[in-house]
Design a protein around this motif. Structure first.
Motif, PDB file in Angstrom:
ATOM      1  N   ILE A  90      12.673   3.388 -15.607  1.00 38.71           N
ATOM      2  CA  ILE A  90      11.946   2.704 -16.669  1.00 38.71           C
ATOM      3  C   ILE A  90      10.473   3.101 -16.726  1.00 38.71           C
ATOM      4  O   ILE A  90       9.867   3.111 -17.786  1.00 38.71           O
ATOM      5  CB  ILE A  90      12.100   1.170 -16.539  1.00 38.71           C
ATOM      6  CG1 ILE A  90      11.587   0.488 -17.784  1.00 38.71           C
ATOM      7  CG2 ILE A  90      11.370   0.675 -15.299  1.00 38.71           C
ATOM      8  CD1 ILE A  90      12.052  -0.924 -17.941  1.00 38.71           C
ATOM      9  N   LYS A  91       9.905   3.498 -15.613  1.00 36.51           N
ATOM     10  CA  LYS A  91       8.500   3.898 -15.635  1.00 36.51           C
ATOM     11  C   LYS A  91       8.321   5.172 -16.457  1.00 36.51           C
ATOM     12  O   LYS A  91       7.269   5.378 -17.041  1.00 36.51           O
ATOM     13  CB  LYS A  91       7.949   4.086 -14.230  1.00 36.51           C
ATOM     14  CG  LYS A  91       8.301   5.388 -13.568  1.00 36.51           C
ATOM     15  CD  LYS A  91       7.555   5.574 -12.288  1.00 36.51           C
ATOM     16  CE  LYS A  91       7.868   6.938 -11.715  1.00 36.51           C
ATOM     17  NZ  LYS A  91       7.197   7.169 -10.476  1.00 36.51           N
ATOM     18  N   ARG A  92       9.350   6.026 -16.512  1.00 38.09           N
ATOM     19  CA  ARG A  92       9.250   7.241 -17.322  1.00 38.09           C
ATOM     20  C   ARG A  92       9.210   6.893 -18.811  1.00 38.09           C
ATOM     21  O   ARG A  92       8.517   7.528 -19.577  1.00 38.09           O
ATOM     22  CB  ARG A  92      10.426   8.169 -17.048  1.00 38.09           C
ATOM     23  CG  ARG A  92      10.545   8.606 -15.625  1.00 38.09           C
ATOM     24  CD  ARG A  92       9.551   9.666 -15.300  1.00 38.09           C
ATOM     25  NE  ARG A  92       9.730  10.055 -13.910  1.00 38.09           N
ATOM     26  CZ  ARG A  92       8.768  10.527 -13.157  1.00 38.09           C
ATOM     27  NH1 ARG A  92       7.581  10.701 -13.648  1.00 38.09           N
ATOM     28  NH2 ARG A  92       8.995  10.819 -11.916  1.00 38.09           N
ATOM     29  N   PRO A 107       5.229   6.097  -4.470  1.00 35.20           N
ATOM     30  CA  PRO A 107       6.264   5.224  -5.022  1.00 35.20           C
ATOM     31  C   PRO A 107       7.687   5.691  -4.756  1.00 35.20           C
ATOM     32  O   PRO A 107       8.531   4.901  -4.407  1.00 35.20           O
ATOM     33  CB  PRO A 107       5.975   5.195  -6.516  1.00 35.20           C
ATOM     34  CG  PRO A 107       4.852   6.086  -6.762  1.00 35.20           C
ATOM     35  CD  PRO A 107       4.345   6.619  -5.478  1.00 35.20           C
ATOM     36  N   GLY A 108       8.013   6.935  -4.959  1.00 36.07           N
ATOM     37  CA  GLY A 108       9.327   7.440  -4.602  1.00 36.07           C
ATOM     38  C   GLY A 108      10.393   7.429  -5.698  1.00 36.07           C
ATOM     39  O   GLY A 108      11.499   7.883  -5.460  1.00 36.07           O
ATOM     40  N   GLU A 109      10.114   6.930  -6.896  1.00 39.16           N
ATOM     41  CA  GLU A 109      11.121   6.990  -7.959  1.00 39.16           C
ATOM     42  C   GLU A 109      11.089   8.381  -8.573  1.00 39.16           C
ATOM     43  O   GLU A 109      10.101   8.790  -9.153  1.00 39.16           O
ATOM     44  CB  GLU A 109      10.856   5.961  -9.058  1.00 39.16           C
ATOM     45  CG  GLU A 109      10.998   4.548  -8.613  1.00 39.16           C
ATOM     46  CD  GLU A 109       9.663   3.941  -8.284  1.00 39.16           C
ATOM     47  OE1 GLU A 109       8.641   4.589  -8.491  1.00 39.16           O
ATOM     48  OE2 GLU A 109       9.663   2.811  -7.805  1.00 39.16           O
ATOM     49  N   LYS A 110      12.199   9.099  -8.446  1.00 40.32           N
ATOM     50  CA  LYS A 110      12.254  10.466  -8.961  1.00 40.32           C
ATOM     51  C   LYS A 110      13.264  10.612 -10.105  1.00 40.32           C
ATOM     52  O   LYS A 110      13.368  11.674 -10.700  1.00 40.32           O
ATOM     53  CB  LYS A 110      12.591  11.431  -7.831  1.00 40.32           C
ATOM     54  CG  LYS A 110      11.532  11.423  -6.742  1.00 40.32           C
ATOM     55  CD  LYS A 110      11.801  12.461  -5.707  1.00 40.32           C
ATOM     56  CE  LYS A 110      10.916  12.368  -4.517  1.00 40.32           C
ATOM     57  NZ  LYS A 110       9.523  12.291  -4.673  1.00 40.32           N
ATOM     58  N   ASN A 111      13.986   9.562 -10.404  1.00 44.50           N
ATOM     59  CA  ASN A 111      14.985   9.601 -11.458  1.00 44.50           C
ATOM     60  C   ASN A 111      14.292   9.724 -12.814  1.00 44.50           C
ATOM     61  O   ASN A 111      13.380   8.972 -13.134  1.00 44.50           O
ATOM     62  CB  ASN A 111      15.834   8.331 -11.399  1.00 44.50           C
ATOM     63  CG  ASN A 111      17.006   8.386 -12.347  1.00 44.50           C
ATOM     64  OD1 ASN A 111      17.215   9.347 -13.058  1.00 44.50           O
ATOM     65  ND2 ASN A 111      17.780   7.310 -12.337  1.00 44.50           N
ATOM     66  N   ILE A 144       0.836  -1.198   0.000  1.00 48.06           N
ATOM     67  CA  ILE A 144       0.000   0.000   0.000  1.00 48.06           C
ATOM     68  C   ILE A 144       0.874   1.252   0.000  1.00 48.06           C
ATOM     69  O   ILE A 144       0.591   2.217  -0.714  1.00 48.06           O
ATOM     70  CB  ILE A 144      -0.972  -0.020   1.199  1.00 48.06           C
ATOM     71  CG1 ILE A 144      -1.998  -1.126   1.000  1.00 48.06           C
ATOM     72  CG2 ILE A 144      -1.650   1.324   1.379  1.00 48.06           C
ATOM     73  CD1 ILE A 144      -2.889  -1.370   2.200  1.00 48.06           C
ATOM     74  N   LYS A 145       1.956   1.226   0.765  1.00 55.48           N
ATOM     75  CA  LYS A 145       2.881   2.366   0.810  1.00 55.48           C
ATOM     76  C   LYS A 145       3.497   2.623  -0.566  1.00 55.48           C
ATOM     77  O   LYS A 145       3.605   3.775  -0.998  1.00 55.48           O
ATOM     78  CB  LYS A 145       3.980   2.097   1.835  1.00 55.48           C
ATOM     79  CG  LYS A 145       4.975   3.209   1.969  1.00 55.48           C
ATOM     80  CD  LYS A 145       6.044   2.856   2.976  1.00 55.48           C
ATOM     81  CE  LYS A 145       7.167   3.867   2.936  1.00 55.48           C
ATOM     82  NZ  LYS A 145       8.273   3.476   3.789  1.00 55.48           N
ATOM     83  N   CYS A 146       3.882   1.568  -1.269  1.00 56.73           N
ATOM     84  CA  CYS A 146       4.484   1.733  -2.595  1.00 56.73           C
ATOM     85  C   CYS A 146       3.462   2.221  -3.618  1.00 56.73           C
ATOM     86  O   CYS A 146       3.819   2.926  -4.562  1.00 56.73           O
ATOM     87  CB  CYS A 146       5.113   0.425  -3.064  1.00 56.73           C
ATOM     88  SG  CYS A 146       6.628   0.025  -2.204  1.00 56.73           S
ATOM     89  N   PHE A 147       2.212   1.839  -3.479  1.00 57.17           N
ATOM     90  CA  PHE A 147       1.182   2.319  -4.387  1.00 57.17           C
ATOM     91  C   PHE A 147       0.875   3.788  -4.153  1.00 57.17           C
ATOM     92  O   PHE A 147       0.674   4.555  -5.082  1.00 57.17           O
ATOM     93  CB  PHE A 147      -0.112   1.517  -4.238  1.00 57.17           C
ATOM     94  CG  PHE A 147      -0.115   0.235  -5.007  1.00 57.17           C
ATOM     95  CD1 PHE A 147       0.287   0.184  -6.325  1.00 57.17           C
ATOM     96  CD2 PHE A 147      -0.537  -0.930  -4.405  1.00 57.17           C
ATOM     97  CE1 PHE A 147       0.287  -0.998  -7.029  1.00 57.17           C
ATOM     98  CE2 PHE A 147      -0.555  -2.112  -5.100  1.00 57.17           C
ATOM     99  CZ  PHE A 147      -0.140  -2.149  -6.416  1.00 57.17           C
TER     100      PHE A 147
END
Length: 88
Positions: free
Chosen positions: A78-80, A70-74, A64-67
């Motif tokens: 790959i999500k970008r 998420p915290g990826e700011k780079n 739930i915390k990751c949803f």
């Protein structure tokens, strides 16, 4: 959504209908009516169940915390590439 919540509450409140009378007599007081079969055989069974509950709750909270955050700011994550439809 309201139907699912009501159904869940009904299932939680009616757990005693899940086990038959013979199984209810074989189970300890705290577990009577939850499931079929005999109850725990020793204290190790309680420990195993406790560890499984702790692991399950930890995984649930972490998921739930990751949803939520998420915290990826780079910018090269790959999500970008997927979200922006970029090719590597």
């Amino acid at each position: 959504m309201k139907r699912y919540i009501i159904l869940l509450l009904m299932l939680i409140l009616k757990l005693d209908v899940m086990a038959c009378d013979a199984c209810k007599k074989q189970q300890p007081a705290g577990f009577g009516g939850i499931t079929h079969g005999a109850g725990p055989d020793s204290n190790w069974d309680y420990l195993i169940v406790l560890v499984m509950v702790i692991i399950t709750l930890y995984v649930l909270v972490a998921t739930i915390k990751c949803f939520i955050k998420p915290g990826e700011k780079n910018e090269e994550h790959i999500k970008r590439m997927i979200l922006n439809d970029l090719k590597p």
